[in-house]
Motif scaffolding. Sequence first.
Motif, PDB file in Angstrom:
ATOM      1  N   PRO A 136       0.758  -0.949  -0.158  1.00 48.40           N
ATOM      2  CA  PRO A 136       0.098  -0.200  -0.084  1.00 48.40           C
ATOM      3  C   PRO A 136       0.859   1.338  -0.092  1.00 48.40           C
ATOM      4  CG  PRO A 136      -0.913  -1.639   1.659  1.00 48.40           C
ATOM      5  CD  PRO A 136       0.497  -2.104   1.056  1.00 48.40           C
ATOM      6  N   PHE A 137       1.893   1.184   0.533  1.00 50.57           N
ATOM      7  CA  PHE A 137       3.004   2.304   0.652  1.00 50.57           C
ATOM      8  C   PHE A 137       3.507   2.700  -0.637  1.00 50.57           C
ATOM      9  CE2 PHE A 137       6.964   4.607   1.382  1.00 50.57           C
ATOM     10  CZ  PHE A 137       6.630   5.847   2.115  1.00 50.57           C
ATOM     11  N   ALA A 138       3.908   1.582  -1.218  1.00 51.46           N
ATOM     12  CA  ALA A 138       4.540   1.696  -2.748  1.00 51.46           C
ATOM     13  C   ALA A 138       3.645   2.012  -3.845  1.00 51.46           C
ATOM     14  CB  ALA A 138       5.191   0.195  -2.848  1.00 51.46           C
ATOM     15  N   VAL A 139       2.177   1.339  -3.847  1.00 52.49           N
ATOM     16  CA  VAL A 139       1.471   1.688  -4.598  1.00 52.49           C
ATOM     17  C   VAL A 139       0.414   2.793  -4.591  1.00 52.49           C
ATOM     18  CG1 VAL A 139       2.006  -0.572  -5.734  1.00 52.49           C
ATOM     19  CG2 VAL A 139      -0.135  -0.109  -4.096  1.00 52.49           C
ATOM     20  N   GLY A 140       0.332   3.302  -3.453  1.00 47.18           N
ATOM     21  CA  GLY A 140      -0.696   4.131  -2.938  1.00 47.18           C
ATOM     22  C   GLY A 140      -1.887   3.678  -3.559  1.00 47.18           C
ATOM     23  N   GLY A 141      -3.129   4.623  -3.787  1.00 45.34           N
ATOM     24  CA  GLY A 141      -4.347   4.325  -4.121  1.00 45.34           C
ATOM     25  C   GLY A 141      -5.369   4.665  -3.178  1.00 45.34           C
ATOM     26  N   GLY A 142      -4.917   5.018  -1.923  1.00 44.66           N
ATOM     27  CA  GLY A 142      -6.007   5.464  -0.828  1.00 44.66           C
ATOM     28  C   GLY A 142      -6.679   4.459   0.031  1.00 44.66           C
ATOM     29  N   PRO A 143      -7.879   4.688   0.613  1.00 42.85           N
ATOM     30  CA  PRO A 143      -8.195   3.560   1.689  1.00 42.85           C
ATOM     31  C   PRO A 143      -8.511   2.197   1.011  1.00 42.85           C
ATOM     32  CG  PRO A 143      -9.274   5.987   1.905  1.00 42.85           C
ATOM     33  CD  PRO A 143      -8.687   5.967   0.599  1.00 42.85           C
ATOM     34  N   VAL A 144      -9.456   2.133  -0.276  1.00 48.85           N
ATOM     35  CA  VAL A 144      -9.978   0.848  -0.562  1.00 48.85           C
ATOM     36  C   VAL A 144      -8.597  -0.184  -0.745  1.00 48.85           C
ATOM     37  CG1 VAL A 144     -10.965  -0.437  -2.412  1.00 48.85           C
ATOM     38  CG2 VAL A 144     -11.802   1.826  -1.630  1.00 48.85           C
ATOM     39  N   PRO A 145      -7.789   0.267  -1.799  1.00 45.75           N
ATOM     40  CA  PRO A 145      -6.646  -0.692  -1.919  1.00 45.75           C
ATOM     41  C   PRO A 145      -5.866  -1.043  -0.376  1.00 45.75           C
ATOM     42  CG  PRO A 145      -6.090   1.210  -2.729  1.00 45.75           C
ATOM     43  CD  PRO A 145      -7.477   1.397  -2.459  1.00 45.75           C
ATOM     44  N   GLY A 146      -5.562   0.204   0.186  1.00 47.30           N
ATOM     45  CA  GLY A 146      -5.063  -0.202   1.820  1.00 47.30           C
ATOM     46  C   GLY A 146      -5.836  -0.966   2.355  1.00 47.30           C
ATOM     47  N   LEU A 147      -7.089  -1.074   2.424  1.00 42.16           N
ATOM     48  CA  LEU A 147      -7.793  -1.726   3.613  1.00 42.16           C
ATOM     49  C   LEU A 147      -7.799  -3.235   2.973  1.00 42.16           C
ATOM     50  CD1 LEU A 147     -10.935   0.493   3.984  1.00 42.16           C
ATOM     51  CD2 LEU A 147      -9.231  -0.393   5.812  1.00 42.16           C
ATOM     52  N   ILE A 148      -8.005  -3.454   1.591  1.00 44.51           N
ATOM     53  CA  ILE A 148      -7.642  -4.759   1.334  1.00 44.51           C
ATOM     54  C   ILE A 148      -6.339  -5.430   1.548  1.00 44.51           C
ATOM     55  CG2 ILE A 148      -7.624  -6.233  -0.877  1.00 44.51           C
ATOM     56  CD1 ILE A 148      -9.603  -4.324  -1.977  1.00 44.51           C
ATOM     57  N   LEU A 149      -5.312  -4.683   1.290  1.00 44.36           N
ATOM     58  CA  LEU A 149      -3.913  -5.109   1.572  1.00 44.36           C
ATOM     59  C   LEU A 149      -3.741  -5.275   3.017  1.00 44.36           C
ATOM     60  CD1 LEU A 149      -1.932  -3.274  -1.274  1.00 44.36           C
ATOM     61  CD2 LEU A 149      -2.354  -5.937  -1.113  1.00 44.36           C
ATOM     62  N   LEU A 150      -4.192  -4.291   3.655  1.00 46.53           N
ATOM     63  CA  LEU A 150      -3.986  -4.728   5.299  1.00 46.53           C
ATOM     64  C   LEU A 150      -4.840  -5.802   5.797  1.00 46.53           C
ATOM     65  CD1 LEU A 150      -4.669  -0.900   6.857  1.00 46.53           C
ATOM     66  CD2 LEU A 150      -2.743  -2.286   6.962  1.00 46.53           C
ATOM     67  N   GLY A 151      -6.046  -6.141   5.351  1.00 45.00           N
ATOM     68  CA  GLY A 151      -6.782  -7.606   5.541  1.00 45.00           C
ATOM     69  C   GLY A 151      -5.901  -8.549   5.114  1.00 45.00           C
ATOM     70  N   ILE A 152      -5.125  -8.823   3.799  1.00 46.83           N
ATOM     71  CA  ILE A 152      -4.148  -9.806   3.621  1.00 46.83           C
ATOM     72  C   ILE A 152      -2.962  -9.981   4.851  1.00 46.83           C
ATOM     73  CG2 ILE A 152      -2.728 -10.539   1.763  1.00 46.83           C
ATOM     74  CD1 ILE A 152      -4.795  -9.225  -0.259  1.00 46.83           C
ATOM     75  N   SER A 153      -2.604  -8.796   5.197  1.00 49.52           N
ATOM     76  CA  SER A 153      -1.572  -8.836   6.074  1.00 49.52           C
ATOM     77  C   SER A 153      -2.116  -9.362   7.327  1.00 49.52           C
ATOM     78  CB  SER A 153      -0.762  -7.368   5.925  1.00 49.52           C
ATOM     79  OG  SER A 153      -1.314  -6.779   6.756  1.00 49.52           O
TER      80      SER A 153
END
Length: 445
Positions: free
Chosen positions: A308-325
């Motif tokens: 999420p830090f590398a690609v950016g994109g705001g809350p939606v991709p951030g939340l998805i990738l946080l969930g995976i982590s």
Amino acid sequence: MKQITKTEKWTYTGSLLGQNMIYSFVTMYVMFFFTDLLRIPSQSVTVIMVTASLWDAVNDILMGMIADRTKTRWGKFRPYLLAGPFVIALATVLCFWNFGGSAAGTVALAAVCYVLWGMSYTVYDIPVWAISSVSSHNADEKNGMVTLGKIGGTLGTVIVSVGSVSLLNAFGGERSAGAYTAAACVIAGVGALLMLLSGFALKERIEPPAKGIPFRRNIHTILDNGPLKALMVSLLVVNMVNNIRQVAQMYFAVYVWGDSGYVTWIGLSLVLGMIFGMAISPALIRRFDKKYLFLAACAAGAVSSFLPFAVGGGPVPGLILLGISFAFTGMTTISSTSMLMDCIDFAELKLGFRGEGVVFSMNTFLNKLSSTISKGVLGLALTAMHYVDNMDPNPTVVTGFSLIVYVVPAVCFLLAMIPLVFYRLKPAQIEDIRTELETRRSAEK
């Protein structure tokens, strides 16, 4: 043969749910409450957290040794499960109480209340995890109890993450000190009631030795246990993945994503990810070496945290990738706790006694120390960013909180892999150890 009843399983899940409701509320908000509501300087708050952690280094180990020496008609660990919830509830409310008075008095009272909270938490936390290792002679059942406890704990964390903002708003909002006091009363009360159930329902099926273990000998459960020492270093680091996010998520939601309501969505990503990761872990443990499962989860967790830090994109991709982590964090949680139980068996074979109390006391201490280090990292970051409460976002603040939530956890995942080079317990060796221990116990009856 199955020994643990459904009532015990439900009760154990509920007790960890209640405990982690309290723990998560304190972890998420106590630093914010101290800095933004009580107006304690961030440097002073950092000192409070570090000082409390240093005391926990002594307090947790002493509690583990005391628990290992406890022998009552109610069992080794159950007395603490019956008494601990009342003390934790009171200490939690005091941590969010605005006593008024001078600035120096406010700092002193905040420090005392936080230290007391840590001590009261220890009285319950060590026995509630240690009792899982004596709940059955069956390794799969004990792993199942750990999984249920971790799932319950995750649900407790999520209930607070999802519902705490609404609860605070119901009592006056995130900028009202009274709102935190009222919310603490509700969460502490509900949590303590759930915790109390474990003291009535759980049973201890592996009997302690007739003769108590001296303190100076009990500590050798750790000192003479190479696999355990390696695992403990790894746990100290990997625990920071969730802890750093918990202490920073309110700041992150407000200053990076622009709305405190995103704390709820972060909580949802946590519950979906953690529960999925923990739910599939027992089946994976039966098929693969726990050590390699832990390492694989750390590697994948590092990638999903950094993206999420590398690609950016705001809350939606951030939340998805946080969930995976979070899913990979769940896998490390279950695999590492199962490894702790293997280390207890290894210690019993080598030393002739079980040291569940002291082992789980170190686990509790490591989690607290990790949480304290996380608060210290956040405190240093706040100072470096020249943070003041309710400030307008700027590029430095946005980047700083993004680094804390995304990059620091990724680094922690990677660093946690290194100590396990020295963890050399193999599945076949663990089975041999358990067979030998059962033979010994049968001969002693």
